[in-house]
Design a protein around this motif. Structure first.
Motif, PDB file in Angstrom:
ATOM      1  N   HIS A   1     -65.149 -71.157  37.076  1.00  0.00           N
ATOM      2  CA  HIS A   1     -65.709 -69.998  37.934  1.00  0.00           C
ATOM      3  C   HIS A   1     -64.941 -69.744  39.127  1.00  0.00           C
ATOM      4  O   HIS A   1     -64.504 -70.427  39.736  1.00  0.00           O
ATOM      5  CB  HIS A   1     -66.955 -70.897  38.853  1.00  0.00           C
ATOM      6  N   ARG A   2     -64.374 -68.440  38.887  1.00  0.00           N
ATOM      7  CA  ARG A   2     -63.486 -67.890  39.776  1.00  0.00           C
ATOM      8  C   ARG A   2     -63.912 -67.566  41.158  1.00  0.00           C
ATOM      9  O   ARG A   2     -62.802 -67.803  42.163  1.00  0.00           O
ATOM     10  CB  ARG A   2     -62.624 -66.770  39.122  1.00  0.00           C
ATOM     11  N   LEU A   3     -64.858 -67.155  41.577  1.00  0.00           N
ATOM     12  CA  LEU A   3     -65.669 -67.145  42.703  1.00  0.00           C
ATOM     13  C   LEU A   3     -64.899 -65.887  43.394  1.00  0.00           C
ATOM     14  O   LEU A   3     -64.944 -65.740  44.647  1.00  0.00           O
ATOM     15  CB  LEU A   3     -65.804 -68.257  43.417  1.00  0.00           C
ATOM     16  N   SER A   4     -64.138 -64.910  42.730  1.00  0.00           N
ATOM     17  CA  SER A   4     -63.327 -63.885  43.749  1.00  0.00           C
ATOM     18  C   SER A   4     -62.204 -64.383  44.291  1.00  0.00           C
ATOM     19  O   SER A   4     -62.130 -63.986  45.406  1.00  0.00           O
ATOM     20  CB  SER A   4     -64.090 -62.936  44.258  1.00  0.00           C
ATOM     21  N   ARG A   5     -61.826 -65.508  44.091  1.00  0.00           N
ATOM     22  CA  ARG A   5     -60.740 -66.213  44.987  1.00  0.00           C
ATOM     23  C   ARG A   5     -59.580 -66.438  44.116  1.00  0.00           C
ATOM     24  O   ARG A   5     -59.695 -66.710  42.946  1.00  0.00           O
ATOM     25  CB  ARG A   5     -61.383 -67.446  45.456  1.00  0.00           C
TER      26      ARG A   5
ATOM     27  N   LEU B   1     -62.313 -74.138  49.131  1.00  0.00           N
ATOM     28  CA  LEU B   1     -63.455 -74.067  49.123  1.00  0.00           C
ATOM     29  C   LEU B   1     -64.504 -75.080  48.627  1.00  0.00           C
ATOM     30  O   LEU B   1     -65.296 -75.874  49.107  1.00  0.00           O
ATOM     31  CB  LEU B   1     -64.124 -72.581  48.521  1.00  0.00           C
ATOM     32  N   MET B   2     -63.996 -75.409  47.502  1.00  0.00           N
ATOM     33  CA  MET B   2     -64.558 -76.905  46.666  1.00  0.00           C
ATOM     34  C   MET B   2     -64.352 -78.051  47.374  1.00  0.00           C
ATOM     35  O   MET B   2     -65.162 -78.879  47.887  1.00  0.00           O
ATOM     36  CB  MET B   2     -63.924 -77.031  45.315  1.00  0.00           C
ATOM     37  N   CYS B   3     -63.112 -78.238  48.010  1.00  0.00           N
ATOM     38  CA  CYS B   3     -62.879 -79.345  48.986  1.00  0.00           C
ATOM     39  C   CYS B   3     -64.107 -79.361  50.122  1.00  0.00           C
ATOM     40  O   CYS B   3     -64.478 -80.273  50.587  1.00  0.00           O
ATOM     41  CB  CYS B   3     -61.480 -79.630  49.533  1.00  0.00           C
ATOM     42  N   ASN B   4     -63.828 -78.295  51.020  1.00  0.00           N
ATOM     43  CA  ASN B   4     -64.795 -78.227  51.965  1.00  0.00           C
ATOM     44  C   ASN B   4     -66.257 -78.473  51.676  1.00  0.00           C
ATOM     45  O   ASN B   4     -67.085 -79.346  52.563  1.00  0.00           O
ATOM     46  CB  ASN B   4     -64.528 -76.832  52.844  1.00  0.00           C
TER      47      ASN B   4
ATOM     48  N   ARG C   1     -71.870 -70.389  43.974  1.00  0.00           N
ATOM     49  CA  ARG C   1     -71.019 -71.847  44.677  1.00  0.00           C
ATOM     50  C   ARG C   1     -71.437 -73.025  44.184  1.00  0.00           C
ATOM     51  O   ARG C   1     -70.745 -74.075  44.083  1.00  0.00           O
ATOM     52  CB  ARG C   1     -70.959 -71.621  46.142  1.00  0.00           C
ATOM     53  N   ALA C   2     -72.849 -73.096  44.354  1.00  0.00           N
ATOM     54  CA  ALA C   2     -73.502 -74.264  43.722  1.00  0.00           C
ATOM     55  C   ALA C   2     -73.263 -74.727  42.486  1.00  0.00           C
ATOM     56  O   ALA C   2     -72.972 -75.908  42.069  1.00  0.00           O
ATOM     57  CB  ALA C   2     -75.029 -74.277  44.120  1.00  0.00           C
ATOM     58  N   ILE C   3     -73.293 -73.834  41.423  1.00  0.00           N
ATOM     59  CA  ILE C   3     -73.016 -74.184  40.047  1.00  0.00           C
ATOM     60  C   ILE C   3     -71.866 -74.490  40.102  1.00  0.00           C
ATOM     61  O   ILE C   3     -71.395 -75.240  39.178  1.00  0.00           O
ATOM     62  CB  ILE C   3     -73.399 -72.823  39.341  1.00  0.00           C
TER      63      ILE C   3
END
Length: 117
Positions: free
Chosen positions: A8-12, A20-23, A40-42
């Protein structure tokens, strides 16, 4: 070809996505649940479930260092090992649930709550 590119790239870019995943992981460990967008949840679910699986191993310095390299917050790692992972010792997986909560008012993005089971 797009072989082995199922992320899931999330446009980043990768560093922003990892941050983002760490936070989000630290937030869910500290509070037990987080309200965020559905995408983001997925994307967060496999990340946090792998951390919990690693934390279930009996206390070892190497596992603590591996978890610290992933989420970079010592208090969250301690809580993950001592409290969260102990609840799921007998559970073979599926530590998180995603509950859809509707749409955000500003941009109509689908929202969800991700929480520990």
């Amino acid at each position: 070809m797009k072989h082995r590119l199922k992320k899931h790239r999330l446009s980043r870019n990768s560093s922003h996505r990892m941050s983002l995943m760490c936070n989000l992981s630290v937030s869910i460990i500290e509070h037990g649940r987080v309200q965020t967008t559905l995408a983001r949840a997925i994307a967060l679910r496999p990340f946090i479930e792998k951390l919990v699986t690693k934390a279930r191993v009996p206390e070892s310095l190497s596992m603590r260092r591996l978890l610290l390299s992933r989420i970079k917050n010592e208090s969250a790692v301690t809580k993950l090992i001592n409290e969260v992972a102990r609840r799921y010792v007998d559970r073979p997986g599926g530590y998180c649930r995603i509950i859809r909560t509707g749409y955000r008012v500003g941009d109509a993005a689908p929202m969800a709550i991700i929480e520990f089971v």
